[in-house]
Scaffold this motif. Structure first.
Motif, mmCIF file in Angstrom:
data_model
loop_
_atom_site.group_PDB
_atom_site.id
_atom_site.type_symbol
_atom_site.label_atom_id
_atom_site.label_comp_id
_atom_site.label_asym_id
_atom_site.label_seq_id
_atom_site.Cartn_x
_atom_site.Cartn_y
_atom_site.Cartn_z
ATOM 1 N N GLN A 113 1.025 -1.150 0.096
ATOM 2 C CA GLN A 113 -0.105 -0.050 -0.024
ATOM 3 C C GLN A 113 0.836 1.260 0.083
ATOM 4 O O GLN A 113 1.947 1.533 0.819
ATOM 5 N N LEU A 114 0.444 2.180 -0.833
ATOM 6 C CA LEU A 114 1.148 3.738 -0.690
ATOM 7 C C LEU A 114 0.875 4.161 0.543
ATOM 8 O O LEU A 114 -0.496 4.177 0.701
ATOM 9 N N LEU A 115 1.722 4.571 1.161
ATOM 10 C CA LEU A 115 1.378 5.155 2.522
ATOM 11 C C LEU A 115 0.955 6.659 2.602
ATOM 12 O O LEU A 115 0.004 6.945 3.354
ATOM 13 N N ASN A 158 -11.590 9.709 3.981
ATOM 14 C CA ASN A 158 -12.530 8.398 4.555
ATOM 15 C C ASN A 158 -11.866 7.954 5.886
ATOM 16 O O ASN A 158 -11.560 6.685 5.775
ATOM 17 N N ASP A 159 -11.618 8.742 6.920
ATOM 18 C CA ASP A 159 -11.409 8.269 8.064
ATOM 19 C C ASP A 159 -9.780 7.618 7.912
ATOM 20 O O ASP A 159 -9.632 6.825 8.851
ATOM 21 N N GLY A 160 -9.100 8.369 6.986
ATOM 22 C CA GLY A 160 -7.703 7.966 6.954
ATOM 23 C C GLY A 160 -7.275 6.717 6.196
ATOM 24 O O GLY A 160 -6.211 6.223 6.277
ATOM 25 N N GLU A 161 -8.242 6.351 5.272
ATOM 26 C CA GLU A 161 -7.796 5.225 4.317
ATOM 27 C C GLU A 161 -6.883 5.757 3.250
ATOM 28 O O GLU A 161 -6.114 4.941 2.893
ATOM 29 N N ARG A 162 -6.974 7.018 2.985
ATOM 30 C CA ARG A 162 -5.660 7.546 2.196
ATOM 31 C C ARG A 162 -5.431 8.974 2.714
ATOM 32 O O ARG A 162 -6.087 9.734 3.272
ATOM 33 N N ARG A 203 -6.147 -2.953 5.445
ATOM 34 C CA ARG A 203 -5.534 -1.980 5.032
ATOM 35 C C ARG A 203 -5.187 -0.907 6.198
ATOM 36 O O ARG A 203 -5.788 -0.864 7.349
ATOM 37 N N LEU A 204 -4.005 -0.166 5.797
ATOM 38 C CA LEU A 204 -3.561 0.763 7.111
ATOM 39 C C LEU A 204 -4.214 2.007 6.924
ATOM 40 O O LEU A 204 -4.280 2.814 5.691
ATOM 41 N N GLU A 249 -1.982 8.270 14.375
ATOM 42 C CA GLU A 249 -2.542 6.976 15.016
ATOM 43 C C GLU A 249 -2.400 5.929 13.689
ATOM 44 O O GLU A 249 -3.116 6.364 12.709
ATOM 45 N N LEU A 250 -1.996 4.819 13.844
ATOM 46 C CA LEU A 250 -2.374 3.918 12.729
ATOM 47 C C LEU A 250 -3.175 2.713 13.360
ATOM 48 O O LEU A 250 -3.325 2.214 14.372
ATOM 49 N N THR A 251 -4.005 2.330 12.333
ATOM 50 C CA THR A 251 -4.912 0.928 12.657
ATOM 51 C C THR A 251 -4.966 0.269 11.309
ATOM 52 O O THR A 251 -4.796 0.853 10.254
#
Ligand code: FRU
Length: 490
Positions: free
Chosen positions: A274-276, A453-457, A332-333, A325-327
């Motif tokens: 996944q591209l961060l 979208n809540d940190g999806e990208r 998916r990160l 914060e990561l989840t």
């Protein structure tokens, strides 16, 4: 323990104390860490130690361009307001005479803090990169007499001496592990795992993953940790060529390799890439755990490509992203700004509106703010495109345009004020989720971090825009139902 400060380190400490103090606070962002003076690149040694977060960084105090690497140092109790501590390391021993490159930190059982970093030595034609250790009390550090503790000859056969760097250390029970980046002769960037009982004597365990010229050549700045039932390997590849994944562009990028890890065999199986971050300025992230168990990441808010052309407006250059914060959700990160940011919120503005055509929003203007926008896509079937403009004024504007038919978001800073033809436009997938598309935009002066979208990208970029250009507006092709919430940031 007594600390003998070398002349070189003392010189850096005197210089930064004097010159850093001369930089007005208004010349810096409010919530993003900048170098005390001079140049900053990668975050290093990010940790929580004796009640505070410590963040070190690649540092050249004497100029706003990269030079002989020192480690700068800052501390914080909330991850957002940082105080400078004296420069932690200078390139002042035979093992690191050409630079103290990136690395990480771990607390030792006796309460001291160990920094593990790459010492660069040798000649320009025969560079040596080797892993070193320095131990200290959180302010002053003593380099180990046996440095380098992990020289390049300890790599397996075929790996280069000149590209072996960026150790990320952690403790597990009574053992230490570290991952480091190595380059195989066949141009294969690899992440190697090592093991130790005392953080000083290391043995090679295995290669965890490699670029194989599908994902760049040399991989830099690895990080390796479990999260939400998966194992993450973060890497920053150099020289990515044509890639099967259209989101991954050529050049420097930062990738999350999401996979599974067997702690017995130490085998890592990569399941997805996944591209961060899709922005123009994001590289070399590093994570740590907070005392309450959150995995938090910061990255250098620059990129080796764009930083060359970027203007030098101040006596400092380079900054860190906001800690995130990561989840992991469904493989998916996700990334979101640390919740501590809410304590920096001040004035609130809210509006629910139907937008059609141009919609100026004077009550939402500002260059220091946390803005959330929800597009009710389900209730806006005729909206063909919605554009959010910000940092607008005079001829300048930066825009985010959501295109309904392509379900894509286009970030465009080409009119932000820059006079350089650098990477200015980014296009990313952005699908409405349960009928809603959410955007969160954090503006801190001349930087923008976008969470979709809540940190999806995410998209992280610098905008070279005069401070007075502060208007925010919407434009919709076809009616759109939108909710906006804004908090100013202090
Ligand atoms: C990544 C990097 C690291 C290296 C450091 C040198 O940005 O190239 O691999 O340790 O910067 O400053």
């Amino acid at each position: 323990m007594s600390y003998k400060i070398s002349e070189k380190l003392q010189q850096a400490r005197d210089y930064e104390a004097r010159e850093g103090a001369a930089i007005p606070a208004a010349d810096r962002p409010r919530l993003h860490l900048t170098p005390r003076v001079g140049w900053m690149n990668d975050p290093n040694g990010f940790c929580h130690y004796k009640g505070a977060y410590h963040l070190f960084y690649q540092y050249y105090p004497y100029d706003t361009v990269w030079g002989a690497m020192h480690w700068g140092h800052a501390v914080s109790t909330d991850l957002l307001h940082w105080d400078y501590l004296p420069c932690a390391m200078a390139p002042d021993t035979p093992a690191d005479e050409k630079g103290c490159f990136s690395g990480s930190a771990v607390e030792l059982p006796d309460g001291r803090l160990a920094l593990m970093y790459t010492g660069v030595s040798g000649t320009d034609k025969a560079v040596v990169q080797a892993q070193c250790v320095a131990v200290g009390d959180g302010v002053d550090f003593v380099k180990d007499a046996h440095n380098p503790v992990l020289p390049p000859r300890q790599q397996p056969e075929g790996f280069c001496t000149a590209d072996f760097r960026d150790p990320k250390i952690w403790r597990e029970g009574d053992r230490y592990y570290c991952v480091a980046a190595g380059l195989h002769r066949e141009d294969v960037g690899s992440i190697q795992l090592y093991e130790s009982e005392d953080a000083l004597h290391w043995t090679f365990v295995r290669v965890l993953d490699a670029s194989r010229d599908e994902l760049g050549i040399m991989w830099e700045c690895p990080d390796f940790f479990p999260l939400d039932g998966r194992q993450l390997l973060l890497v920053s590849p150099q020289s990515i060529g044509p890639c099967a994944d259209p989101e991954i562009r050529p050049g420097y990028a930062t990738l999350a390799l999401v996979g599974d890890y067997d702690p017995e065999t130490h085998r890592f199986d990569r399941r997805s890439v996944q591209l961060l971050d899709a922005g123009t300025e994001f590289y070399a992230p590093q994570t740590t755990l907070t005392p309450d168990g959150r995995r938090v990441m910061v990255a250098w808010m620059e990129n080796w490509e764009t930083c060359k052309a970027a203007p030098r407006r101040h006596r400092w250059f380079g900054r860190m992203t906001l800690p995130r914060e990561l989840t992991v959700r469904e493989g998916r990160l996700y990334q979101n700004p640390v919740r501590e940011i809410e304590a920096h919120w001040r004035e609130e503005a809210r509006r629910t509106l139907r937008v059609e055509g141009d919609q100026p929003l004077p009550e939402f203007s500002g260059r220091y703010q946390d803005v959330s926008l929800v597009l009710d896509a389900a209730q806006s079937p005729d909206c063909r495109a919605l554009t959010l403009g910000f940092a607008q004024g005079g001829k300048c504007a930066t825009t985010l345009r959501w295109e309904a038919d392509r379900e894509e978001l286009v970030f465009d800073r080409s009119r932000c004020g820059t006079r350089r033809d650098m990477a200015n436009i980014r296009r990313i997938p952005a699908r409405a989720r349960d009928g809603r598309l959410t955007l969160r935009l954090i503006l801190d002066g001349d930087s923008v971090e976008l969470f979709v979208n809540d940190g999806e990208r995410t998209i992280t970029s610098i905008i070279d825009t005069p401070p007075e250009a502060d208007a925010l507006s919407l434009h919709s092709d076809g009616p759109a139902m939108v909710e906006l919430v804004r908090h100013t940031l202090v």
